[in-house]
Design a protein around this motif. Structure first.
Motif, mmCIF file in Angstrom:
data_model
loop_
_atom_site.group_PDB
_atom_site.id
_atom_site.type_symbol
_atom_site.label_atom_id
_atom_site.label_comp_id
_atom_site.label_asym_id
_atom_site.label_seq_id
_atom_site.Cartn_x
_atom_site.Cartn_y
_atom_site.Cartn_z
ATOM 1 N N CYS A 58 0.816 -1.224 0.000
ATOM 2 C CA CYS A 58 0.000 0.000 0.000
ATOM 3 C C CYS A 58 0.849 1.273 0.000
ATOM 4 O O CYS A 58 0.449 2.304 0.575
ATOM 5 N N ASP A 59 2.032 1.194 -0.611
ATOM 6 C CA ASP A 59 2.932 2.356 -0.681
ATOM 7 C C ASP A 59 3.344 2.867 0.693
ATOM 8 O O ASP A 59 3.697 4.040 0.840
ATOM 9 N N LEU A 60 3.271 2.005 1.693
ATOM 10 C CA LEU A 60 3.763 2.372 3.025
ATOM 11 C C LEU A 60 5.023 1.546 3.266
ATOM 12 O O LEU A 60 4.953 0.318 3.335
ATOM 13 N N PRO A 61 6.178 2.206 3.380
ATOM 14 C CA PRO A 61 7.444 1.452 3.450
ATOM 15 C C PRO A 61 7.483 0.419 4.573
ATOM 16 O O PRO A 61 8.134 -0.612 4.439
ATOM 17 N N THR A 62 6.769 0.661 5.694
ATOM 18 C CA THR A 62 6.871 -0.282 6.813
ATOM 19 C C THR A 62 5.599 -1.124 6.984
ATOM 20 O O THR A 62 5.389 -1.721 8.027
ATOM 21 N N ALA A 63 4.765 -1.161 5.935
ATOM 22 C CA ALA A 63 3.607 -2.072 5.941
ATOM 23 C C ALA A 63 3.980 -3.324 5.161
ATOM 24 O O ALA A 63 4.921 -3.312 4.368
ATOM 25 N N PHE A 64 3.257 -4.415 5.413
ATOM 26 C CA PHE A 64 3.462 -5.612 4.594
ATOM 27 C C PHE A 64 2.205 -6.474 4.626
ATOM 28 O O PHE A 64 1.335 -6.305 5.494
ATOM 29 N N ILE A 65 2.126 -7.373 3.648
ATOM 30 C CA ILE A 65 1.067 -8.391 3.646
ATOM 31 C C ILE A 65 1.738 -9.728 3.361
ATOM 32 O O ILE A 65 2.535 -9.835 2.417
ATOM 33 N N ALA A 66 1.448 -10.726 4.193
ATOM 34 C CA ALA A 66 2.015 -12.064 4.008
ATOM 35 C C ALA A 66 0.863 -13.052 3.941
ATOM 36 O O ALA A 66 0.005 -13.051 4.819
ATOM 37 N N ARG A 67 0.837 -13.871 2.882
ATOM 38 C CA ARG A 67 -0.311 -14.760 2.686
ATOM 39 C C ARG A 67 0.113 -16.224 2.607
ATOM 40 O O ARG A 67 1.180 -16.549 2.075
ATOM 41 N N ALA A 68 -0.779 -17.098 3.123
ATOM 42 C CA ALA A 68 -0.598 -18.546 2.981
ATOM 43 C C ALA A 68 -1.970 -19.191 2.932
ATOM 44 O O ALA A 68 -2.947 -18.629 3.438
ATOM 45 N N GLY A 69 -2.049 -20.367 2.316
ATOM 46 C CA GLY A 69 -3.312 -21.105 2.253
ATOM 47 C C GLY A 69 -4.121 -20.727 1.029
ATOM 48 O O GLY A 69 -3.994 -19.633 0.491
ATOM 49 N N ALA A 70 -4.974 -21.676 0.594
ATOM 50 C CA ALA A 70 -5.692 -21.511 -0.672
ATOM 51 C C ALA A 70 -7.126 -21.031 -0.491
ATOM 52 O O ALA A 70 -7.824 -20.773 -1.453
ATOM 53 N N GLY A 71 -7.618 -20.950 0.754
ATOM 54 C CA GLY A 71 -8.989 -20.474 0.959
ATOM 55 C C GLY A 71 -9.994 -21.591 0.812
ATOM 56 O O GLY A 71 -9.635 -22.747 0.927
ATOM 57 N N PRO A 72 -11.274 -21.253 0.547
ATOM 58 C CA PRO A 72 -11.804 -19.958 0.111
ATOM 59 C C PRO A 72 -12.068 -18.954 1.245
ATOM 60 O O PRO A 72 -12.199 -17.766 0.976
ATOM 61 N N LEU A 73 -12.148 -19.419 2.505
ATOM 62 C CA LEU A 73 -12.366 -18.470 3.598
ATOM 63 C C LEU A 73 -11.048 -17.735 3.860
ATOM 64 O O LEU A 73 -9.977 -18.350 3.808
ATOM 65 N N HIS A 74 -11.119 -16.434 4.155
ATOM 66 C CA HIS A 74 -9.887 -15.636 4.256
ATOM 67 C C HIS A 74 -9.900 -14.799 5.538
ATOM 68 O O HIS A 74 -10.757 -13.934 5.713
ATOM 69 N N PHE A 75 -8.970 -15.092 6.426
ATOM 70 C CA PHE A 75 -8.853 -14.334 7.672
ATOM 71 C C PHE A 75 -7.553 -13.528 7.669
ATOM 72 O O PHE A 75 -6.535 -13.983 7.149
ATOM 73 N N ALA A 76 -7.620 -12.356 8.286
ATOM 74 C CA ALA A 76 -6.413 -11.530 8.444
ATOM 75 C C ALA A 76 -6.075 -11.406 9.926
ATOM 76 O O ALA A 76 -6.964 -11.178 10.749
ATOM 77 N N VAL A 77 -4.811 -11.579 10.236
ATOM 78 C CA VAL A 77 -4.323 -11.288 11.581
ATOM 79 C C VAL A 77 -3.503 -10.013 11.474
ATOM 80 O O VAL A 77 -2.578 -9.937 10.663
ATOM 81 N N CYS A 78 -3.868 -9.001 12.260
ATOM 82 C CA CYS A 78 -3.164 -7.723 12.173
ATOM 83 C C CYS A 78 -1.981 -7.705 13.130
ATOM 84 O O CYS A 78 -2.103 -8.079 14.301
ATOM 85 N N ALA A 79 -0.847 -7.259 12.595
ATOM 86 C CA ALA A 79 0.352 -7.069 13.416
ATOM 87 C C ALA A 79 0.611 -5.576 13.561
ATOM 88 O O ALA A 79 0.573 -4.844 12.571
ATOM 89 N N GLU A 80 0.812 -5.133 14.791
ATOM 90 C CA GLU A 80 1.300 -3.773 15.051
ATOM 91 C C GLU A 80 2.712 -3.915 15.607
ATOM 92 O O GLU A 80 3.019 -4.911 16.259
ATOM 93 N N TYR A 81 3.550 -2.906 15.360
ATOM 94 C CA TYR A 81 4.935 -3.023 15.840
ATOM 95 C C TYR A 81 5.582 -1.653 16.067
ATOM 96 O O TYR A 81 6.801 -1.533 16.119
ATOM 97 N N ASP A 82 4.753 -0.608 16.212
ATOM 98 C CA ASP A 82 5.337 0.709 16.512
ATOM 99 C C ASP A 82 5.470 0.883 18.028
ATOM 100 O O ASP A 82 4.717 0.304 18.807
ATOM 101 N N SER A 83 6.461 1.693 18.408
ATOM 102 C CA SER A 83 6.703 1.981 19.826
ATOM 103 C C SER A 83 6.224 3.394 20.122
ATOM 104 O O SER A 83 5.702 4.089 19.241
ATOM 105 N N LEU A 84 6.420 3.818 21.351
ATOM 106 C CA LEU A 84 6.017 5.168 21.764
ATOM 107 C C LEU A 84 7.251 6.061 21.864
ATOM 108 O O LEU A 84 8.331 5.583 22.223
ATOM 109 N N PRO A 85 7.080 7.356 21.576
ATOM 110 C CA PRO A 85 8.245 8.253 21.677
ATOM 111 C C PRO A 85 8.791 8.264 23.105
ATOM 112 O O PRO A 85 8.039 8.451 24.053
ATOM 113 N N GLY A 86 10.087 8.021 23.247
ATOM 114 C CA GLY A 86 10.752 8.209 24.540
ATOM 115 C C GLY A 86 10.675 7.045 25.510
ATOM 116 O O GLY A 86 11.556 6.883 26.345
#
Ligand SMILES: [Zn+2]
Ligand SMILES: [Zn+2]
Length: 386
Positions: A58-86
């Motif tokens: 999505c044109d975001l340098p630190t975003a990604f999408i990783a896929r496995a499995g053939a479906g047809p049902l499709h689930f997404a697990v969201c990963a966050e990995y940013d920290s807080l300033p300081g």
């Protein structure tokens, strides 16, 4: 072998790597949209586990999408990995990231047997409060074709359906006019006074808002020297309410407080951002119940502590939850009295309890996805056209 046992075995074979990943991200905190190392390590881990990985999605340098499995049902697990300033990983997003990777790797082992496609959506920049990574990725189509989205977030204790409320974040800037603060004060326009008046007005406003509303902010620029009338001041403010609709109502009142500062002093007011607020989280109760029973099977419990009654944070997962069935349970790391966004909580996010949360969160999520895929009624509901 039964699908859940297959997932457990797969997780166990990766457990050490995933815990090490959690610790590595924790030791190298990167703030919103600068999570280059974390995103890279997650992509490497998932790619090594057989996922097809698209880095910089999505044109975001630190975003990604990783896929496995053939479906047809499709689930997404969201990963966050940013920290807080300081204060580093004081929200434990290193744990979220390791849980997401672990859940997906474990479930991918049996994905084809249960008719599943699994995506890990690497969503950067959650802590910014406006136009977070998930909002940008939703707009860019990263969630298209996904039938349900899951994520697990660390907290002091386990919470099944934590209140996650709507939130708007914006910057306020006042521009006045410099003058010698003692010799020629009548020629100055005091931008610091404008910000003070706004904050006093907000203080008074607190009598007239709902008990569920939240207003909080910081002054980021207050002036340059006491003998110069401040001509430029700025602050960052967050306004929250139970829903997007209630948010607009309280936000309008807060904006009037800032206008009052400008009116009283003659300074000019500029408000920047706040156009892409976080929505309230709508937990899917049926999916939550499945997560609960899987977490309980792993020895977890969901105590009702009075201290948790007023908990109300915000997340861009809320925006996802308005578009598709979603869950966002909290997983306990036994940190009390330390709570999220304290440096003491940062220290708790790479302990044995945190590591157990990684394992339990990953497995409970993987098992929940297997349950979701194995239930014909639920499958039918999740695949209804939206
Ligand atoms: Zn967080
Ligand atoms: Zn946070």
């Amino acid at each position: 072998m039964d699908a859940k046992e297959g997932a457990r075995e797969r997780f166990e074979s990766e457990r050490e790597k995933l815990i090490a990943l959690s610790h590595r991200i924790h030791a190298h905190p990167e703030v919103a949209f600068e999570e280059r190392q974390a995103a890279g390590w997650l992509c490497d881990t998932l790619s090594a586990a057989g996922f097809a990985v698209e880095a910089g999605a999505c044109d975001l340098p630190t975003a990604f999408i990783a896929r496995a499995g053939a479906g047809p049902l499709h689930f997404a697990v969201c990963a966050e990995y940013d920290s807080l300033p300081g204060i580093g990983h004081a929200c434990g997003h290193n744990i979220i990231a390791a849980i997401a990777a672990g859940a997906a790797i474990a479930a991918a082992k049996v994905a084809d047997d249960v008719g599943l496609e699994i995506s890990v959506i690497g969503t950067p920049g959650e802590e910014v409060g406006d136009n977070g990574g998930k909002i940008r990725m939703l707009k860019a189509g990263a969630f298209e074709g996904v039938h349900a989205a899951l994520m697990v977030h660390p907290a002091p204790i386990d919470l099944l359906e934590p209140a996650m409320i709507a939130n708007a974040t914006f910057e306020v800037r006042y521009t006045g006019r410099e003058a010698h603060a003692s010799a020629f004060p009548e020629l100055g326009i005091n931008a610091a006074d404008a910000l003070t008046i706004a904050q006093v007005a907000i203080g008074l406003l607190r009598q007239h808002i709902r008990s569920t509303d939240r207003i909080h902010g910081i002054v980021t620029k207050g002036g340059d020297a006491p003998n110069i009338v401040p001509a430029h001041t700025a602050g960052l403010f967050w306004v929250r309410a139970r829903t997007i609709a209630e948010l607009e109502d309280v936000r309008a009142k807060v904006v009037r407080c800032f206008q009052a500062g400008a009116l009283a002093t003659g300074a000019e007011l500029e408000i920047v951002g706040g156009d892409n607020p976080y929505a309230e989280m709508r937990h899917d109760h049926e999916l939550s119940a499945l997560y609960r029973s899987n977490a309980e099977r792993l020895g977890r419990s969901f105590p009702q502590l009075p201290a948790m009654d007023r908990v109300a944070a915000s997340t861009d997962m809320g925006n996802v939850s308005l578009v598709m069935p979603a869950i966002h349970p909290m997983i306990g790391i036994d940190s009390l009295p330390a709570v999220n966004h304290q440096p003491q909580f940062t220290a708790h996010c790479a302990t044995e309890k945190a590591d157990r949360a990684v394992a339990d969160g990953a497995l409970a999520t993987a098992w929940t996805m297997i349950d979701m895929a194995s239930n014909a009624g639920l499958r039918a509901r999740l695949t209804l056209p939206r």
